[in-house]
Design a protein around this motif. Structure first.
Motif, PDB file in Angstrom:
ATOM      1  N   ARG A 153       0.850  -1.189   0.000  1.00 43.04           N
ATOM      2  CA  ARG A 153       0.000   0.000   0.000  1.00 43.04           C
ATOM      3  C   ARG A 153       0.886   1.238   0.000  1.00 43.04           C
ATOM      4  O   ARG A 153       2.047   1.193   0.415  1.00 43.04           O
ATOM      5  N   PHE A 154       0.319   2.339  -0.454  1.00 39.64           N
ATOM      6  CA  PHE A 154       1.056   3.591  -0.491  1.00 39.64           C
ATOM      7  C   PHE A 154       1.102   4.211   0.906  1.00 39.64           C
ATOM      8  O   PHE A 154       0.278   3.910   1.770  1.00 39.64           O
ATOM      9  N   ASN A 155       2.071   5.095   1.108  1.00 36.38           N
ATOM     10  CA  ASN A 155       2.277   5.677   2.435  1.00 36.38           C
ATOM     11  C   ASN A 155       1.100   6.518   2.899  1.00 36.38           C
ATOM     12  O   ASN A 155       0.918   6.725   4.102  1.00 36.38           O
ATOM     13  N   ASN A 156       0.308   7.009   1.964  1.00 36.37           N
ATOM     14  CA  ASN A 156      -0.838   7.850   2.317  1.00 36.37           C
ATOM     15  C   ASN A 156      -2.140   7.062   2.368  1.00 36.37           C
ATOM     16  O   ASN A 156      -3.226   7.632   2.271  1.00 36.37           O
ATOM     17  N   LEU A 157      -2.040   5.742   2.522  1.00 37.60           N
ATOM     18  CA  LEU A 157      -3.218   4.877   2.522  1.00 37.60           C
ATOM     19  C   LEU A 157      -3.213   3.982   3.752  1.00 37.60           C
ATOM     20  O   LEU A 157      -2.194   3.383   4.096  1.00 37.60           O
ATOM     21  N   GLU A 158      -4.380   3.896   4.396  1.00 37.08           N
ATOM     22  CA  GLU A 158      -4.549   3.042   5.575  1.00 37.08           C
ATOM     23  C   GLU A 158      -5.825   2.228   5.412  1.00 37.08           C
ATOM     24  O   GLU A 158      -6.840   2.736   4.938  1.00 37.08           O
ATOM     25  N   PHE A 159      -5.772   0.950   5.793  1.00 40.60           N
ATOM     26  CA  PHE A 159      -6.953   0.102   5.791  1.00 40.60           C
ATOM     27  C   PHE A 159      -7.310  -0.277   7.229  1.00 40.60           C
ATOM     28  O   PHE A 159      -6.423  -0.561   8.043  1.00 40.60           O
ATOM     29  N   ILE A 160      -8.613  -0.285   7.513  1.00 37.33           N
ATOM     30  CA  ILE A 160      -9.100  -0.616   8.852  1.00 37.33           C
ATOM     31  C   ILE A 160     -10.210  -1.653   8.714  1.00 37.33           C
ATOM     32  O   ILE A 160     -11.146  -1.463   7.929  1.00 37.33           O
ATOM     33  N   GLN A 161     -10.112  -2.731   9.471  1.00 36.86           N
ATOM     34  CA  GLN A 161     -11.163  -3.742   9.469  1.00 36.86           C
ATOM     35  C   GLN A 161     -12.188  -3.401  10.544  1.00 36.86           C
ATOM     36  O   GLN A 161     -11.875  -3.341  11.732  1.00 36.86           O
ATOM     37  N   VAL A 162     -13.427  -3.150  10.121  1.00 33.99           N
ATOM     38  CA  VAL A 162     -14.498  -2.787  11.045  1.00 33.99           C
ATOM     39  C   VAL A 162     -15.822  -3.172  10.401  1.00 33.99           C
ATOM     40  O   VAL A 162     -15.982  -3.085   9.179  1.00 33.99           O
ATOM     41  N   ASN A 163     -16.771  -3.599  11.207  1.00 36.19           N
ATOM     42  CA  ASN A 163     -18.083  -3.972  10.684  1.00 36.19           C
ATOM     43  C   ASN A 163     -18.925  -2.712  10.500  1.00 36.19           C
ATOM     44  O   ASN A 163     -19.760  -2.369  11.334  1.00 36.19           O
ATOM     45  N   PHE A 164     -18.694  -2.026   9.386  1.00 36.39           N
ATOM     46  CA  PHE A 164     -19.395  -0.766   9.133  1.00 36.39           C
ATOM     47  C   PHE A 164     -20.879  -0.983   8.856  1.00 36.39           C
ATOM     48  O   PHE A 164     -21.664  -0.034   8.881  1.00 36.39           O
ATOM     49  N   LEU A 165     -21.290  -2.230   8.596  1.00 38.40           N
ATOM     50  CA  LEU A 165     -22.694  -2.521   8.320  1.00 38.40           C
ATOM     51  C   LEU A 165     -23.532  -2.576   9.595  1.00 38.40           C
ATOM     52  O   LEU A 165     -24.744  -2.371   9.548  1.00 38.40           O
ATOM     53  N   ALA A 166     -22.889  -2.867  10.714  1.00 40.58           N
ATOM     54  CA  ALA A 166     -23.637  -3.050  11.958  1.00 40.58           C
ATOM     55  C   ALA A 166     -23.280  -2.040  13.031  1.00 40.58           C
ATOM     56  O   ALA A 166     -24.082  -1.785  13.928  1.00 40.58           O
ATOM     57  N   SER A 167     -22.086  -1.456  12.950  1.00 41.45           N
ATOM     58  CA  SER A 167     -21.610  -0.581  14.019  1.00 41.45           C
ATOM     59  C   SER A 167     -21.694   0.885  13.614  1.00 41.45           C
ATOM     60  O   SER A 167     -21.451   1.243  12.457  1.00 41.45           O
ATOM     61  N   ASP A 168     -22.010   1.743  14.594  1.00 41.19           N
ATOM     62  CA  ASP A 168     -21.969   3.188  14.368  1.00 41.19           C
ATOM     63  C   ASP A 168     -20.554   3.734  14.501  1.00 41.19           C
ATOM     64  O   ASP A 168     -20.280   4.857  14.079  1.00 41.19           O
ATOM     65  N   ASN A 169     -19.668   2.960  15.084  1.00 39.40           N
ATOM     66  CA  ASN A 169     -18.285   3.396  15.275  1.00 39.40           C
ATOM     67  C   ASN A 169     -17.417   2.784  14.184  1.00 39.40           C
ATOM     68  O   ASN A 169     -17.098   1.595  14.220  1.00 39.40           O
ATOM     69  N   TRP A 170     -17.043   3.601  13.212  1.00 39.78           N
ATOM     70  CA  TRP A 170     -16.237   3.120  12.093  1.00 39.78           C
ATOM     71  C   TRP A 170     -14.740   3.292  12.336  1.00 39.78           C
ATOM     72  O   TRP A 170     -13.937   3.104  11.421  1.00 39.78           O
ATOM     73  N   LEU A 171     -14.350   3.661  13.544  1.00 37.11           N
ATOM     74  CA  LEU A 171     -12.945   3.810  13.931  1.00 37.11           C
ATOM     75  C   LEU A 171     -12.232   4.900  13.129  1.00 37.11           C
ATOM     76  O   LEU A 171     -11.006   4.889  13.003  1.00 37.11           O
ATOM     77  N   VAL A 172     -13.009   5.824  12.578  1.00 37.35           N
ATOM     78  CA  VAL A 172     -12.457   6.996  11.897  1.00 37.35           C
ATOM     79  C   VAL A 172     -13.236   8.218  12.378  1.00 37.35           C
ATOM     80  O   VAL A 172     -14.338   8.095  12.920  1.00 37.35           O
ATOM     81  N   GLU A 173     -12.674   9.390  12.154  1.00 39.92           N
ATOM     82  CA  GLU A 173     -13.294  10.616  12.643  1.00 39.92           C
ATOM     83  C   GLU A 173     -14.564  10.946  11.865  1.00 39.92           C
ATOM     84  O   GLU A 173     -14.665  10.683  10.663  1.00 39.92           O
ATOM     85  N   THR A 174     -15.528  11.550  12.547  1.00 31.42           N
ATOM     86  CA  THR A 174     -16.736  12.032  11.886  1.00 31.42           C
ATOM     87  C   THR A 174     -16.514  13.462  11.393  1.00 31.42           C
ATOM     88  O   THR A 174     -15.592  14.156  11.842  1.00 31.42           O
ATOM     89  N   ASP A 175     -17.368  13.904  10.451  1.00 33.92           N
ATOM     90  CA  ASP A 175     -17.267  15.262   9.878  1.00 33.92           C
ATOM     91  C   ASP A 175     -15.843  15.558   9.411  1.00 33.92           C
ATOM     92  O   ASP A 175     -15.320  16.660   9.617  1.00 33.92           O
TER      93      ASP A 175
END
Length: 334
Positions: free
Chosen positions: A130-152
């Motif tokens: 992956r490139f230095n400006n790219l990050e991947f996060i495993q999270v159940n975005f279909l079921a959880s309100d917390n996507w482990l990233v900032e809002t807004d």
């Protein structure tokens, strides 16, 4: 092949294909390599005279990537349409349901200083590089309100090809909206898998195969609680979630570009439309090989429709033959 080591996630074998056991019904497609050594893309293009049984099985990751190429890599090549603002010199981009990481990697590689890209998904299927400006996060975005990233936070939130995975569109769109920065954009791309045909003289065998595919896929995905049919009330749901200034573009995925005219004549000021020949070619690369259609159907049809694996494989064969037939009159909407 040690599929468990390759994916680095728990998998389970069902009807000869490997599935993410940790994803449950949220992701009904296989994530495996059905052929250890596939020839090059050029070598894999089937001859019209080649017997279907001689074609190589489709690799699932390549199938998904060819669908991405069909969507984004046309003239003019556009990974996104919005005009993004920059904060501290770069745009923050969130890819929801990143899949193989194809789109996120393509954005990140454009300019490592101009983009900060985050991809999230239920399962970790992205490549080790992956490139230095790219990050991947495993999270159940279909079921959880917390996507482990900032809002807004993000100038662009992107999601593509998630029909068939989302149990509650209203909740999903609200979560998307929460992560768009003020003045930012959200772009959603879907393939409407309902086959269409405007030719009254369409071949009856092909018509039966496409009808059988869609009626059972639609019913099975509804039984699974994650309908794959494109929602006609999408605009209303997006507005209810807080999105404004909605735009909608529709493109035909023609199985043969000589058979049908574009949906509507382009305006003189419109951007150049994707090449019909290129769209048809990329669709055949994605869906014109053994295993392409059974990848979408095997788990759903055997679990919810009472089909046997042999039934699914036979339907797959009929659809592959139809996709590769000269002047096939069917099409899908993007």
């Amino acid at each position: 092949m040690d599929i468990h080591a390759m994916l680095n996630v728990p998998t389970v074998s069902i009807n000869g294909r490997e599935y993410y056991s940790s994803a449950g019904p949220a992701y009904p497609l296989p994530l495996d390599k059905v052929s250890a050594t596939l020839p090059s893309v050029q070598a894999r293009m089937p001859s019209r005279k080649t017997n279907e049984s001689d074609w190589p099985m489709q690799d699932e990751s390549e199938r998904l990537d060819f669908l991405n190429i069909m969507i984004y890599y046309k003239e003019p090549a556009q990974l996104y349409r919005s005009r993004l603002s920059r904060v501290n010199g770069y745009a923050r981009v969130l890819d929801v349901g990143a899949g193989t990481g194809w789109w996120a990697n393509r954005v990140a590689e454009r300019d490592e200083k101009a983009y900060r890209v985050v991809g999230i998904d239920v399962v970790s299927h992205w490549p080790p590089f992956r490139f230095n400006n790219l990050e991947f996060i495993q999270v159940n975005f279909l079921a959880s309100d917390n996507w482990l990233v900032e809002t807004d936070h993000f100038q662009l939130v992107h999601a593509a090809m998630l029909c068939g995975c989302i149990p509650d569109y209203s909740a999903f769109y609200r979560r998307l909206q929460r992560h768009v920065a003020p003045g930012g954009f959200c772009e959603l791309i879907e393939i409407d898998w309902r086959p269409r045909c405007d030719d009254p003289n369409r071949p009856p065998q092909e018509a039966a195969a496409f009808r059988e595919f869609w009626e059972n896929l639609d019913a099975a995905s509804r039984q699974a609680g994650r309908p794959i049919a494109y929602r006609e009330d999408t605009d209303a749901l997006l507005e209810q979630a807080g999105f404004v200034n909605l735009g909608h573009e529709q493109v035909r995925i023609l199985l043969n570009s000589d058979h049908l005219a574009p949906v509507s004549p382009p305006s003189p000021t419109a951007a150049a439309a994707p090449s019909n020949d290129a769209i048809a070619n990329d669709f055949r690369l994605a869906m014109g090989y053994r295993g392409s259609w059974s990848a979408m159907c095997m788990e759903l049809f055997t679990r919810y429709r009472g089909w046997t694996p042999a039934d699914v494989d036979y339907l797959d064969q009929r659809l592959v033959e139809a996709v590769n037939r000269f002047l096939c009159p069917f099409y899908f909407h993007l």
